[in-house]
Enzyme design. Structure first.
Site, mmCIF file in Angstrom:
data_model
loop_
_atom_site.group_PDB
_atom_site.id
_atom_site.type_symbol
_atom_site.label_atom_id
_atom_site.label_comp_id
_atom_site.label_asym_id
_atom_site.label_seq_id
_atom_site.Cartn_x
_atom_site.Cartn_y
_atom_site.Cartn_z
ATOM 1 N N LYS A 51 0.885 -1.175 0.000
ATOM 2 C CA LYS A 51 0.000 0.000 0.000
ATOM 3 C C LYS A 51 0.913 1.212 0.000
ATOM 4 O O LYS A 51 1.418 1.626 1.039
ATOM 5 C CB LYS A 51 -0.883 -0.021 1.250
ATOM 6 C CG LYS A 51 -2.257 0.609 1.051
ATOM 7 C CD LYS A 51 -2.221 2.071 0.675
ATOM 8 C CE LYS A 51 -2.036 2.950 1.903
ATOM 9 N NZ LYS A 51 -1.840 4.370 1.524
ATOM 10 N N GLU A 95 8.987 1.166 11.409
ATOM 11 C CA GLU A 95 10.012 2.201 11.287
ATOM 12 C C GLU A 95 9.267 3.527 11.352
ATOM 13 O O GLU A 95 8.570 3.903 10.404
ATOM 14 C CB GLU A 95 10.777 2.033 9.977
ATOM 15 C CG GLU A 95 11.451 0.661 9.904
ATOM 16 C CD GLU A 95 12.429 0.498 8.755
ATOM 17 O OE1 GLU A 95 12.301 1.194 7.742
ATOM 18 O OE2 GLU A 95 13.339 -0.336 8.885
ATOM 19 N N CYS A 128 13.394 10.787 7.530
ATOM 20 C CA CYS A 128 13.133 10.369 8.915
ATOM 21 C C CYS A 128 14.376 10.526 9.774
ATOM 22 O O CYS A 128 14.278 10.739 10.979
ATOM 23 C CB CYS A 128 12.659 8.935 8.947
ATOM 24 S SG CYS A 128 13.788 7.807 8.121
ATOM 25 N N GLU A 153 7.970 16.193 15.853
ATOM 26 C CA GLU A 153 8.538 15.975 14.518
ATOM 27 C C GLU A 153 7.795 16.893 13.543
ATOM 28 O O GLU A 153 6.584 16.783 13.375
ATOM 29 C CB GLU A 153 8.359 14.518 14.080
ATOM 30 C CG GLU A 153 8.959 14.262 12.709
ATOM 31 C CD GLU A 153 8.736 12.842 12.193
ATOM 32 O OE1 GLU A 153 7.585 12.382 12.189
ATOM 33 O OE2 GLU A 153 9.730 12.210 11.799
HETATM 34 P P1 NAD Z 1 1.871 8.252 7.622
HETATM 35 O O1 NAD Z 1 1.964 7.443 8.870
HETATM 36 O O2 NAD Z 1 0.903 9.358 7.559
HETATM 37 O O3 NAD Z 1 1.489 7.307 6.390
HETATM 38 C C1 NAD Z 1 2.276 6.201 6.036
HETATM 39 C C2 NAD Z 1 1.410 5.181 5.345
HETATM 40 O O4 NAD Z 1 0.460 4.654 6.264
HETATM 41 C C3 NAD Z 1 0.611 5.730 4.175
HETATM 42 O O5 NAD Z 1 0.642 4.780 3.141
HETATM 43 C C4 NAD Z 1 -0.783 5.882 4.760
HETATM 44 O O6 NAD Z 1 -1.809 5.806 3.814
HETATM 45 C C5 NAD Z 1 -0.826 4.690 5.701
HETATM 46 N N1 NAD Z 1 -1.789 4.789 6.806
HETATM 47 C C6 NAD Z 1 -2.167 5.904 7.476
HETATM 48 N N2 NAD Z 1 -3.035 5.587 8.460
HETATM 49 C C7 NAD Z 1 -3.201 4.240 8.418
HETATM 50 C C8 NAD Z 1 -3.965 3.314 9.181
HETATM 51 N N3 NAD Z 1 -4.738 3.697 10.196
HETATM 52 N N4 NAD Z 1 -3.897 1.996 8.852
HETATM 53 C C9 NAD Z 1 -3.110 1.580 7.833
HETATM 54 N N5 NAD Z 1 -2.367 2.411 7.077
HETATM 55 C C10 NAD Z 1 -2.400 3.722 7.367
HETATM 56 O O7 NAD Z 1 3.346 8.730 7.303
HETATM 57 P P2 NAD Z 1 3.819 9.688 6.112
HETATM 58 O O8 NAD Z 1 3.327 11.053 6.398
HETATM 59 O O9 NAD Z 1 3.493 9.047 4.823
HETATM 60 O O10 NAD Z 1 5.403 9.644 6.269
HETATM 61 C C11 NAD Z 1 6.132 10.500 7.083
HETATM 62 C C12 NAD Z 1 6.475 9.805 8.398
HETATM 63 O O11 NAD Z 1 7.223 8.633 8.132
HETATM 64 C C13 NAD Z 1 7.333 10.635 9.325
HETATM 65 O O12 NAD Z 1 6.860 10.475 10.631
HETATM 66 C C14 NAD Z 1 8.712 9.995 9.193
HETATM 67 O O13 NAD Z 1 9.569 10.164 10.281
HETATM 68 C C15 NAD Z 1 8.342 8.568 9.011
HETATM 69 N N6 NAD Z 1 9.429 7.817 8.388
HETATM 70 C C16 NAD Z 1 10.154 6.944 9.155
HETATM 71 C C17 NAD Z 1 11.215 6.236 8.583
HETATM 72 C C18 NAD Z 1 12.034 5.263 9.401
HETATM 73 O O14 NAD Z 1 12.788 4.516 8.810
HETATM 74 N N7 NAD Z 1 11.916 5.254 10.706
HETATM 75 C C19 NAD Z 1 11.521 6.436 7.232
HETATM 76 C C20 NAD Z 1 10.760 7.339 6.486
HETATM 77 C C21 NAD Z 1 9.710 8.025 7.077
#
Ligand code: NAD
Length: 484
Positions: free
Chosen positions: A177, A253, A287, A388
């Site tokens: 997804k 992550e 991230c 963040e």
């Molecule tokens: P997000 O959590 O908003 O979304 C990530 C994914 O989860 C998307 O595909 C979204 O549609 C899906 N999603 C959202 N709610 C959901 C639910 N209830 N059930 C299932 N799926 C759901 O994150 P984002 O805004 O896309 O990305 C930015 C975030 O990602 C930042 O917090 C960043 O730090 C983190 N990040 C972490 C790493 C790491 O390796 N630790 C790497 C990259 C990004």
């Protein structure tokens, strides 16, 4: 208008979840209509993935799978320019970044995990038994089954293949997804999967949003045997709850509020070069990026001045132009979130050393631009210093002693990454051992050996991926005990 479809059982199909728009962040224009997967489509994708486990894929040797993984890497590289253009148009990130990081690393992940699975054995233990015959134990590495892969938008292809490659290396099948913001490259990869002969159903893509949509349909689906997620901590919590039904394993992550620590004896130029990237690369949407900077008093003024100059040196514009060094943020919504924090910093009395607001870029009035920003002077419990933001910004605070610098860095619920800047090896080792994070760099940032454990402490995640650690998540070890 381009249509982006779901990829289920080897075919591109329209979903039953309606359509949503995919925007080019540089201009705000709609570049594609994305077909969202409904519940029935996610069912079909999970069903196809489950069936594929019993098909030709499930019967392949590791060597046969490895040969296909290498073809996937070659297949992406053969269509490098298409992947590059799709990633730039979905994210607005400059070509200089996407052509050096996103696409090459997105392809390389398949080779890295092909190598890894070929060279990773399992344990054996000989044991004594009372009759003197003994016994031999060995572990078999078996796939977990169907893996749900939920991805963010900041490094779309790279972070997706970081999970899909080891999952396939271990013999699993996947339902991906992608982020609703960046659906293109995961879909394009479906074409490469078919072209290189990955059996149908092994790789599936369902599009849509999270709650009440494709993301939740996937993570709550009882046919999914394990879930790997990269994204925000709050989403990780929701996914972990969904995974509790059926006791499915999760790899999370998550977010961070990463600190950099600069000691008086740091090499000024190298530190500014590295920490500048850590704060501003990918418009701060990494991230591992640095949003809190702790600087020892003796070098504080020079770092403040140098980092402000770095911030001012970025060139914003057409991401396809080589001269552009900073793109937009991902969406209008995210721009508003970042600018909301910029307002809070101003209201909180921050000293603004660079930036501080929206950026105006001639010719791109509707793009989602924000200025790279450096602040000082906020209290450590101010939201700008604790939350963040995920934008091109950092807050600098001075410290006196090593102990104090380490304590300030650790004062966060997050624990993803840190970078320590010093020319004293003793200081580096002492600090590295005490910082509560999964990933520490000394005199560098984002220098990645993909065999190393990658993941967060505290609220920044659960589990480690990378190298053999990925194999541990994407496979199940079964012990066989033979009485001799
Ligand atoms: P997000 O959590 O908003 O979304 C990530 C994914 O989860 C998307 O595909 C979204 O549609 C899906 N999603 C959202 N709610 C959901 C639910 N209830 N059930 C299932 N799926 C759901 O994150 P984002 O805004 O896309 O990305 C930015 C975030 O990602 C930042 O917090 C960043 O730090 C983190 N990040 C972490 C790493 C790491 O390796 N630790 C790497 C990259 C990004």
């Amino acid at each position: 208008m381009q249509k982006i479809l779901n990829f289920i059982d080897g075919e591109f199909v329209a979903g039953q979840g309606g359509e949503f728009a995919d925007h080019f962040p540089t201009t705000g224009e709609v570049i594609a209509e994305v077909s969202a997967a409904g519940k029935a489509d996610v069912d079909a994708a999970v069903g196809a993935a489950r069936a594929a486990l019993k098909g030709p894929w499930g019967k392949m040797s590791v060597q046969e799978r490895v040969a296909l993984l290498r073809k996937l890497a070659d297949g992406i590289n053969a269509r490098f320019d298409e992947f590059l253009a799709a990633e730039i148009r979905d994210t607005g990130k400059p070509r200089s970044i996407a052509s050096h990081i996103d696409i090459p690393r997105g392809a390389a992940n398949f080779n890295v995990f092909a190598d890894q699975i070929l060279t990773s054995g399992t344990e054996t233990f000989e044991m004594a038994t009372p009759d003197g015959g003994g016994a031999l134990n060995y572990a078999l590495r078996t796939p977990r089954g169907v893996i749900g892969v939920v991805c963010p938008w900041n490094l779309p292809l790279l972070l997706m293949t970081w999970k899909v490659a080891p999952a396939l290396a271990c013999g699993n099948t996947v339902v991906v997804k992608p982020s609703e913001e960046t659906p293109a490259t995961a879909t394009l990869l479906g074409e490469v999967m078919n072209a290189v002969g990955i059996p149908r159903g092994v790789y599936n893509v369902v599009h849509g949003f999270g709650p009440g949509a494709a993301g939740e349909f996937l993570t709550s689906h009882p046919g999914v045997d394990g879930i790997t997620f990269t994204g925000e901590t709050r989403t990780g919590e929701a996914i972990m709850k969904a995974a509790a039904n059926g006791v499915r394993p999760v790899s999370l992550e998550l977010g961070g509020k990463n600190a950099g620590i600069i000691f008086d004896d740091a090499d000024l130029d190298k530190t500014l070069e590295g920490i500048g990237r850590a704060c501003f690369a990918n418009t701060g949407q990494v991230c591992l990026g640095t949003e809190r900077l702790y600087v020892q008093r003796g070098i504080y003024d020079r770092i403040c001045e140098g980092l402000a100059a770095k911030a001012a040196g970025y060139v914003m514009g057409d991401p396809f132009e080589d001269a552009t060094t900073m793109g937009t943020v991902i969406s209008a919504e995210h721009r508003d979130k970042v600018l909301g924090y910029y307002d809070k910093a101003r209201a909180g009395g921050a000293t603004i050393l660079a930036g501080g607001g929206a950026a105006e870029v001639p010719g791109y009035a509707d793009g989602y631009w924000v200025q790279p920003t450096v602040w000082t002077g906020l209290a450590e419990d101010h939201a700008v210093v604790t939350d963040e933001i995920f934008g091109p910004c950092t807050h600098i605070c001075a410290f006196d002693t090593e102990e104090e610098g380490i304590a300030l860095a650790n004062n966060s619920p997050y624990g993803l990454a840190t970078s320590i800047w010093t020319t004293n090896l003793g200081t580096a080792h002492r600090a590295a051992a005490q910082i509560e994070v999964g990933i520490t760099w000394v005199n560098s940032w984002f220098l990645r050996d993909l065999r190393t454990p990658f993941g967060g402490s505290k609220s920044s995640g659960i589990g480690r991926e990378g190298g053999v650690h990925s194999l541990e998540f994407y496979s199940e070890l079964r012990n066989v005990c033979i009485k001799l």
